[in-house]
Design a protein around this motif. Structure first.
Motif, PDB file in Angstrom:
ATOM      1  N   ALA A 157     -24.782 -67.319 140.260  1.00  0.00           N
ATOM      2  CA  ALA A 157     -25.788 -68.117 139.564  1.00  0.00           C
ATOM      3  C   ALA A 157     -26.381 -67.367 138.378  1.00  0.00           C
ATOM      4  O   ALA A 157     -26.529 -67.924 137.273  1.00  0.00           O
ATOM      5  CB  ALA A 157     -26.891 -68.527 140.534  1.00  0.00           C
ATOM      6  N   VAL A 158     -26.725 -66.114 138.589  1.00  0.00           N
ATOM      7  CA  VAL A 158     -27.323 -65.319 137.509  1.00  0.00           C
ATOM      8  C   VAL A 158     -26.352 -65.149 136.353  1.00  0.00           C
ATOM      9  O   VAL A 158     -26.708 -65.320 135.181  1.00  0.00           O
ATOM     10  CB  VAL A 158     -27.782 -63.951 138.056  1.00  0.00           C
ATOM     11  N   ASN A 159     -25.094 -64.831 136.652  1.00  0.00           N
ATOM     12  CA  ASN A 159     -24.101 -64.686 135.586  1.00  0.00           C
ATOM     13  C   ASN A 159     -23.863 -65.973 134.828  1.00  0.00           C
ATOM     14  O   ASN A 159     -23.687 -65.983 133.603  1.00  0.00           O
ATOM     15  CB  ASN A 159     -22.777 -64.185 136.163  1.00  0.00           C
ATOM     16  N   ARG A 160     -23.855 -67.107 135.550  1.00  0.00           N
ATOM     17  CA  ARG A 160     -23.645 -68.377 134.853  1.00  0.00           C
ATOM     18  C   ARG A 160     -24.818 -68.696 133.927  1.00  0.00           C
ATOM     19  O   ARG A 160     -24.629 -69.222 132.830  1.00  0.00           O
ATOM     20  CB  ARG A 160     -23.468 -69.518 135.867  1.00  0.00           C
ATOM     21  N   LEU A 161     -26.030 -68.397 134.357  1.00  0.00           N
ATOM     22  CA  LEU A 161     -27.207 -68.614 133.513  1.00  0.00           C
ATOM     23  C   LEU A 161     -27.177 -67.694 132.296  1.00  0.00           C
ATOM     24  O   LEU A 161     -27.494 -68.106 131.177  1.00  0.00           O
ATOM     25  CB  LEU A 161     -28.482 -68.384 134.313  1.00  0.00           C
ATOM     26  N   LEU A 162     -26.785 -66.446 132.503  1.00  0.00           N
ATOM     27  CA  LEU A 162     -26.694 -65.500 131.396  1.00  0.00           C
ATOM     28  C   LEU A 162     -25.620 -65.914 130.401  1.00  0.00           C
ATOM     29  O   LEU A 162     -25.839 -65.922 129.180  1.00  0.00           O
ATOM     30  CB  LEU A 162     -26.379 -64.098 131.934  1.00  0.00           C
ATOM     31  N   HIS A 163     -24.449 -66.270 130.911  1.00  0.00           N
ATOM     32  CA  HIS A 163     -23.330 -66.622 130.027  1.00  0.00           C
ATOM     33  C   HIS A 163     -23.620 -67.895 129.235  1.00  0.00           C
ATOM     34  O   HIS A 163     -23.195 -68.032 128.084  1.00  0.00           O
ATOM     35  CB  HIS A 163     -22.054 -66.792 130.848  1.00  0.00           C
ATOM     36  N   ALA A 164     -24.364 -68.811 129.847  1.00  0.00           N
ATOM     37  CA  ALA A 164     -24.704 -70.065 129.161  1.00  0.00           C
ATOM     38  C   ALA A 164     -25.811 -69.873 128.141  1.00  0.00           C
ATOM     39  O   ALA A 164     -26.101 -70.800 127.368  1.00  0.00           O
ATOM     40  CB  ALA A 164     -25.124 -71.113 130.191  1.00  0.00           C
ATOM     41  N   GLY A 165     -26.434 -68.699 128.123  1.00  0.00           N
ATOM     42  CA  GLY A 165     -27.523 -68.466 127.191  1.00  0.00           C
ATOM     43  C   GLY A 165     -28.834 -69.075 127.631  1.00  0.00           C
ATOM     44  O   GLY A 165     -29.781 -69.172 126.840  1.00  0.00           O
ATOM     45  N   ALA A 166     -28.916 -69.490 128.906  1.00  0.00           N
ATOM     46  CA  ALA A 166     -30.146 -70.095 129.406  1.00  0.00           C
ATOM     47  C   ALA A 166     -31.251 -69.061 129.586  1.00  0.00           C
ATOM     48  O   ALA A 166     -32.436 -69.398 129.615  1.00  0.00           O
ATOM     49  CB  ALA A 166     -29.881 -70.809 130.729  1.00  0.00           C
ATOM     50  N   MET A 167     -30.859 -67.801 129.742  1.00  0.00           N
ATOM     51  CA  MET A 167     -31.821 -66.708 129.853  1.00  0.00           C
ATOM     52  C   MET A 167     -31.142 -65.433 129.377  1.00  0.00           C
ATOM     53  O   MET A 167     -29.923 -65.392 129.173  1.00  0.00           O
ATOM     54  CB  MET A 167     -32.304 -66.540 131.296  1.00  0.00           C
ATOM     55  N   THR A 168     -31.933 -64.387 129.173  1.00  0.00           N
ATOM     56  CA  THR A 168     -31.393 -63.084 128.814  1.00  0.00           C
ATOM     57  C   THR A 168     -31.540 -62.137 130.001  1.00  0.00           C
ATOM     58  O   THR A 168     -32.262 -62.423 130.958  1.00  0.00           O
ATOM     59  CB  THR A 168     -32.132 -62.486 127.618  1.00  0.00           C
ATOM     60  N   MET A 169     -30.870 -61.003 129.912  1.00  0.00           N
ATOM     61  CA  MET A 169     -31.016 -60.004 130.961  1.00  0.00           C
ATOM     62  C   MET A 169     -32.463 -59.531 131.039  1.00  0.00           C
ATOM     63  O   MET A 169     -32.989 -59.277 132.132  1.00  0.00           O
ATOM     64  CB  MET A 169     -30.083 -58.830 130.687  1.00  0.00           C
ATOM     65  N   ALA A 170     -33.122 -59.427 129.883  1.00  0.00           N
ATOM     66  CA  ALA A 170     -34.522 -58.997 129.861  1.00  0.00           C
ATOM     67  C   ALA A 170     -35.419 -60.011 130.572  1.00  0.00           C
ATOM     68  O   ALA A 170     -36.370 -59.631 131.270  1.00  0.00           O
ATOM     69  CB  ALA A 170     -34.988 -58.795 128.418  1.00  0.00           C
ATOM     70  N   ASP A 171     -35.109 -61.303 130.395  1.00  0.00           N
ATOM     71  CA  ASP A 171     -35.887 -62.346 131.082  1.00  0.00           C
ATOM     72  C   ASP A 171     -35.786 -62.187 132.598  1.00  0.00           C
ATOM     73  O   ASP A 171     -36.790 -62.252 133.310  1.00  0.00           O
ATOM     74  CB  ASP A 171     -35.377 -63.738 130.699  1.00  0.00           C
ATOM     75  N   PHE A 172     -34.567 -61.997 133.067  1.00  0.00           N
ATOM     76  CA  PHE A 172     -34.355 -61.857 134.510  1.00  0.00           C
ATOM     77  C   PHE A 172     -34.991 -60.573 135.026  1.00  0.00           C
ATOM     78  O   PHE A 172     -35.631 -60.556 136.093  1.00  0.00           O
ATOM     79  CB  PHE A 172     -32.857 -61.882 134.814  1.00  0.00           C
ATOM     80  N   MET A 173     -34.839 -59.495 134.280  1.00  0.00           N
ATOM     81  CA  MET A 173     -35.429 -58.227 134.683  1.00  0.00           C
ATOM     82  C   MET A 173     -36.944 -58.348 134.818  1.00  0.00           C
ATOM     83  O   MET A 173     -37.534 -57.802 135.760  1.00  0.00           O
ATOM     84  CB  MET A 173     -35.083 -57.138 133.664  1.00  0.00           C
ATOM     85  N   GLU A 174     -37.565 -59.064 133.912  1.00  0.00           N
ATOM     86  CA  GLU A 174     -39.016 -59.244 133.967  1.00  0.00           C
ATOM     87  C   GLU A 174     -39.430 -59.965 135.247  1.00  0.00           C
ATOM     88  O   GLU A 174     -40.419 -59.596 135.890  1.00  0.00           O
ATOM     89  CB  GLU A 174     -39.492 -60.017 132.749  1.00  0.00           C
ATOM     90  N   GLN A 175     -38.675 -60.998 135.630  1.00  0.00           N
ATOM     91  CA  GLN A 175     -38.988 -61.719 136.862  1.00  0.00           C
ATOM     92  C   GLN A 175     -38.829 -60.819 138.087  1.00  0.00           C
ATOM     93  O   GLN A 175     -39.661 -60.843 139.004  1.00  0.00           O
ATOM     94  CB  GLN A 175     -38.087 -62.945 136.988  1.00  0.00           C
ATOM     95  N   VAL A 176     -37.764 -60.032 138.108  1.00  0.00           N
ATOM     96  CA  VAL A 176     -37.537 -59.131 139.243  1.00  0.00           C
ATOM     97  C   VAL A 176     -38.666 -58.112 139.346  1.00  0.00           C
ATOM     98  O   VAL A 176     -39.196 -57.849 140.439  1.00  0.00           O
ATOM     99  CB  VAL A 176     -36.175 -58.421 139.108  1.00  0.00           C
ATOM    100  N   GLU A 177     -39.065 -57.550 138.220  1.00  0.00           N
ATOM    101  CA  GLU A 177     -40.120 -56.537 138.229  1.00  0.00           C
ATOM    102  C   GLU A 177     -41.472 -57.123 138.617  1.00  0.00           C
ATOM    103  O   GLU A 177     -42.281 -56.464 139.267  1.00  0.00           O
ATOM    104  CB  GLU A 177     -40.195 -55.871 136.859  1.00  0.00           C
TER     105      GLU A 177
END
Length: 317
Positions: A157-177
């Motif tokens: 799911a995370v890779n599909r969202l990243l590849h589609a441009g729906a979010m960035t790695m920084a966006d996801f990292m912020e949520q995790v942190e």
């Protein structure tokens, strides 16, 4: 030709609406038995012909609207339901349960067979409106998924969202942190480490995780191959350049994405074979082709890959 996206707006009709239109409960029951109406959940109906033509993902979207029609107005689609609403492919999730979270302080509500209301609260920056419904943002829904699932399904799911441009790695990292104290944070941390927006399909996501899980050398995704003149002639799914081995994943998505207009499946397969032969000729490498069936037997596939890599080492020595 790509099928236009299904618009579920207005397809769900509640019992009270049908009664207001002059139907009786007996008539509604008769229409359900005659397969004119489809009861998607208690008190919510759609035209049976419409339902029969829907994909599992669009059926989930319809079910989600049936849930929202009777839920509190602060209810938003989250987790699996948010990602499905975006049109992002998932793997390994059941789609018969709608996931929601409140955008306000109201209590989440009681779990039902087809509805999982989560206790968390979405902040003002954690939700948005898409297709006429409120859903969690891509990064928030990616994190949410890691709290209810395992690493492999979450990673897809995370890779599909990243590849589609729906979010960035920084966006996801912020949520995790921001949610390190939440249950499931260990899964989130590992998914963050393994995520790679370069991967182009669910099959590639799963093979990447298989390589990690089975202790294989980390393969390089989307490896580019050039001819003698420096012209790009191919891009293979994965490669171990230091071992002289590359991987191509055979799946339906690849056939649909790369077949040319008017090209038959046989013609496409012949062109793929010629491309593989050219890569082998230019590099001297060995190709390993894998399928979905191979992914179902990870230990066996990993053993075969180790064998190929070992054989290549002997050839070089």
């Amino acid at each position: 030709m790509t099928k236009p996206q299904f618009d579920p707006t207005g397809v769900v009709r509640l019992r009270r609406q049908l009664i207001a239109d002059g139907m009786t409960d007996n008539q509604i029951t008769s229409l359900v038995r005659a397969k004119v109406l489809k009861r998607v959940r208690y008190g919510a109906f759609v035209d049976h012909a419409v339902w029969d033509d829907l994909s599992p993902e669009d059926r989930h979207r319809v079910l989600a609207r049936a849930v929202l029609a009777r839920a509190h107005t602060s209810t938003a689609l989250t987790h699996v339901s948010s990602i499905i609403e975006r049109g992002i492919p998932l793997w390994g999730f059941t789609l018969d349960v709608v996931h929601t979270t409140r955008t306000g302080p109201e209590r989440a509500g009681r779990r039902q067979g087809d509805w999982a209301p989560h206790r968390g609260v979405l902040g003002e920056d954690d939700h948005e409106e898409i297709n006429g419904v409120v859903i969690s943002t891509a990064a928030r829904s990616a994190f949410e998924l890691t709290t209810i699932s395992d690493v492999e399904r979450s990673l897809v799911a995370v890779n599909r969202l990243l590849h589609a441009g729906a979010m960035t790695m920084a966006d996801f990292m912020e949520q995790v942190e921001c949610h390190q104290r939440w249950p499931g944070s260990l899964t989130s941390d590992l998914v963050l480490r393994l995520a790679d927006p370069r991967l182009e399909s669910v099959g590639e996501d799963r093979f990447s995780y298989l390589a990690y899980r089975q202790g294989l050398p980390k393969p390089e995704p989307q490896f580019e191959v050039f001819d003698e003149d420096g012209t790009l002639v191919a891009r293979v799914d994965f490669a171990w350049p230091e071992h002289g081995v590359f991987v191509e994943f055979d799946g339906k998505v690849k056939y649909e994405r790369y077949r040319r207009d008017g090209e038959t499946l046989d013609e496409f397969l012949m062109r793929e074979k010629a491309r593989e032969e050219l890569v082998c000729l230019l590099t001297g490498w060995t190709c390993i082709r894998i399928t979905w069936a191979d992914l179902a037997r990870p230990e066996r596939l990993a053993t075969r890959i180790r064998g190929v890599i070992a054989a290549r080492r002997k050839q070089v020595a």
